[in-house]
Motif scaffolding. Structure first.
Motif, short mmCIF file in Angstrom:
data_model
loop_
_atom_site.label_atom_id
_atom_site.label_comp_id
_atom_site.label_asym_id
_atom_site.label_seq_id
_atom_site.Cartn_x
_atom_site.Cartn_y
_atom_site.Cartn_z
N ALA A 1 35.61 -1.71 61.89
CA ALA A 1 36.82 -1.46 62.60
C ALA A 1 38.10 -1.10 61.45
N ARG A 2 38.75 -1.15 60.78
CA ARG A 2 39.55 -0.49 59.78
C ARG A 2 39.21 0.13 59.75
N LYS A 3 38.44 1.12 59.12
CA LYS A 3 37.75 2.37 58.85
C LYS A 3 38.33 3.10 60.48
N ARG A 4 37.95 2.45 61.13
CA ARG A 4 38.36 3.43 62.83
C ARG A 4 39.73 3.74 63.43
N GLU A 5 40.08 2.68 62.63
CA GLU A 5 41.70 2.74 63.75
C GLU A 5 42.51 3.06 62.66
N HIS A 6 41.74 3.33 61.66
CA HIS A 6 42.80 4.04 60.30
C HIS A 6 42.63 5.68 60.11
N LEU A 7 41.61 6.35 61.14
CA LEU A 7 41.28 7.13 61.57
C LEU A 7 41.52 7.78 62.81
N GLU A 8 41.72 7.22 63.65
CA GLU A 8 42.61 7.20 64.56
C GLU A 8 43.97 7.12 64.67
N ARG A 9 44.34 5.97 64.02
CA ARG A 9 46.01 6.78 63.50
C ARG A 9 46.73 8.33 62.74
N LEU A 10 45.37 9.01 62.00
CA LEU A 10 45.61 10.23 61.50
C LEU A 10 44.68 11.01 63.03
N GLY A 11 45.24 10.90 64.22
CA GLY A 11 44.31 11.82 65.60
C GLY A 11 43.19 12.39 65.55
N ILE A 12 41.85 11.51 64.80
CA ILE A 12 40.41 11.76 64.65
C ILE A 12 40.21 10.31 65.44
N THR A 13 39.34 11.21 66.72
CA THR A 13 38.45 10.36 68.32
C THR A 13 36.94 10.18 67.48
N VAL A 14 37.30 9.53 66.78
CA VAL A 14 35.68 8.25 66.33
C VAL A 14 34.74 7.63 67.47
N VAL A 15 33.48 7.96 67.49
CA VAL A 15 32.62 7.55 69.09
C VAL A 15 31.21 6.68 68.30
N HIS A 16 31.62 5.70 68.86
CA HIS A 16 31.12 4.66 68.19
C HIS A 16 29.29 4.67 68.43
N ILE A 17 28.52 5.06 68.24
CA ILE A 17 27.13 4.96 68.84
C ILE A 17 26.24 3.81 67.44
N THR A 18 24.99 3.37 68.94
CA THR A 18 24.35 2.16 68.19
C THR A 18 22.95 2.90 68.29
#
Length: 352
Positions: free
Chosen positions: A299-316
């Protein structure tokens, strides 16, 4: 009644009826409803007689060894609360009587064999067949049948007309009895590589069975998770190719220029600032706190990347397997939407 006395005449329809439909395997209760008493059934099972008692209260209506199918039905008849479906209402009716087995299903190695596992032994080679029943049932393991109890029966799968436990549960029940590390590893690997189930489902079943305290099981699970990640990565690669998505850079680490490490990603599209991350975590017994920590790191990594403007798609892995087109659409939508967003921060992309 002595051994030389003939049996009283039997009603031809019921006896013919049950022997054809049950593959000549019947319970004492079924015989009674057909007019055959316990004494008469026992008489038929005398040495050299035409019948045999294969399990307590279950009779095989022919001499000689039972077939694999007859053994399966015998075990289910012994363990199940049996009810009937399709019983003819007229003596001359042709519709067969088909057994319905309530509160019982085949599990363990026999179930894996029925599911098509090449690493499971043949049914004929098994001394006993495992059968899963509710915990409160008053049954004992006996020759040919091992009773496995559970507080909650899973939904059975019908395989060749026999109720069978789902693969994760059958695996757990099989592993409970296995001490051969190689056999455990082969079964778990085939479960994932053969597409029977995802690693997380297997680990969850092993956890519930409290098997992750056994070193040879833990070693096999570690191999299983590595196998599962490799399969998920391959599915992700094929999804990109088959659905015409732009080629990403694969398995990379992101860093801020001269700054900290931002985390690893399975796929990244630098021009669109879109990332895909596979979630291959699996629950592990006694590691709840560790799992929470891992999820917090996700979660922390995803939030950090998205604050930098990077969209993260999480897939199982399961979504990749069961809903590939839907996941491709999610990724394509994220790529198309990149033009409507503010430019992302500059990051350094390094091979992982």
């Amino acid at each position: 009644m002595n051994h030389n006395a003939p049996l009283p005449p039997l009603s031809p329809r019921p006896l013919r009826h049950v022997s054809e439909v049950h593959r000549r395997v019947v319970t004492a209760g079924r015989l009674r409803t057909s007019g055959v008493s316990v004494a008469e059934a026992n008489e038929q099972c005398r040495p050299g007689g035409p019948w045999q008692q294969i399990l307590p209260g279950v009779f095989l209506l022919h001499p000689g060894p039972p077939t694999s199918e007859e053994r399966l039905h015998a075990v289910l008849m012994y363990a199940a609360r049996e009810s009937a479906a399709g019983v003819p209402t007229q003596p001359g009716a042709e519709e067969p009587h088909r057994p319905v087995y309530a509160e019982a299903m085949i599990t363990g190695l026999a179930a894996l064999t029925l599911h098509g596992f090449s690493s499971a032994p043949s049914l004929l080679s098994l001394d006993r067949i495992d059968v899963l029943v509710p915990r409160m049932r008053r049954l004992r393991s006996t020759r040919g049948a091992r009773i496995v109890r559970t507080s909650a029966l899973p939904a059975a799968e019908q395989v060749t007309g026999v109720p069978v436990a789902p693969v994760p549960r059958a695996l757990a029940d099989a592993v409970t009895e296995l001490t051969d590390a190689g056999a455990v590893r082969r079964l778990l690997t085939e479960a994932v590589r053969g597409g029977h189930c995802e690693p997380a489902a297997v680990v969850r079943a092993l956890t519930e069975a409290r098997l992750l305290g056994r070193p040879h099981v833990v070693d096999a699970v570690d191999s299983l998770l590595a196998e599962g990640r490799a399969i998920a990565e391959d599915r992700l690669y094929r999804m990109v190719q088959e659905y015409g998505l732009p080629d990403p850079v694969w398995n990379v680490d992101l860093r801020l220029p001269g700054g900290p490490h931002l985390g690893g990603l399975d796929a990244y599209w630098p021009e669109q600032a879109v990332a895909v991350e596979l979630d291959t975590r699996a629950p592990r017994q006694g590691r709840r706190q560790e799992d929470d920590a891992v999820w917090s790191e996700y979660a922390r990594k995803r939030e950090h990347l998205e604050r930098l403007g990077i969209t993260v798609v999480h897939i199982t892995p399961r979504k990749l397997r069961d809903a590939t087109e839907q996941q491709a659409t999610v990724v394509r939508t994220a790529l198309m939407a990149s033009g409507d967003r503010d430019p992302a921060a500059y990051v350094v992309v390094l091979p992982r």
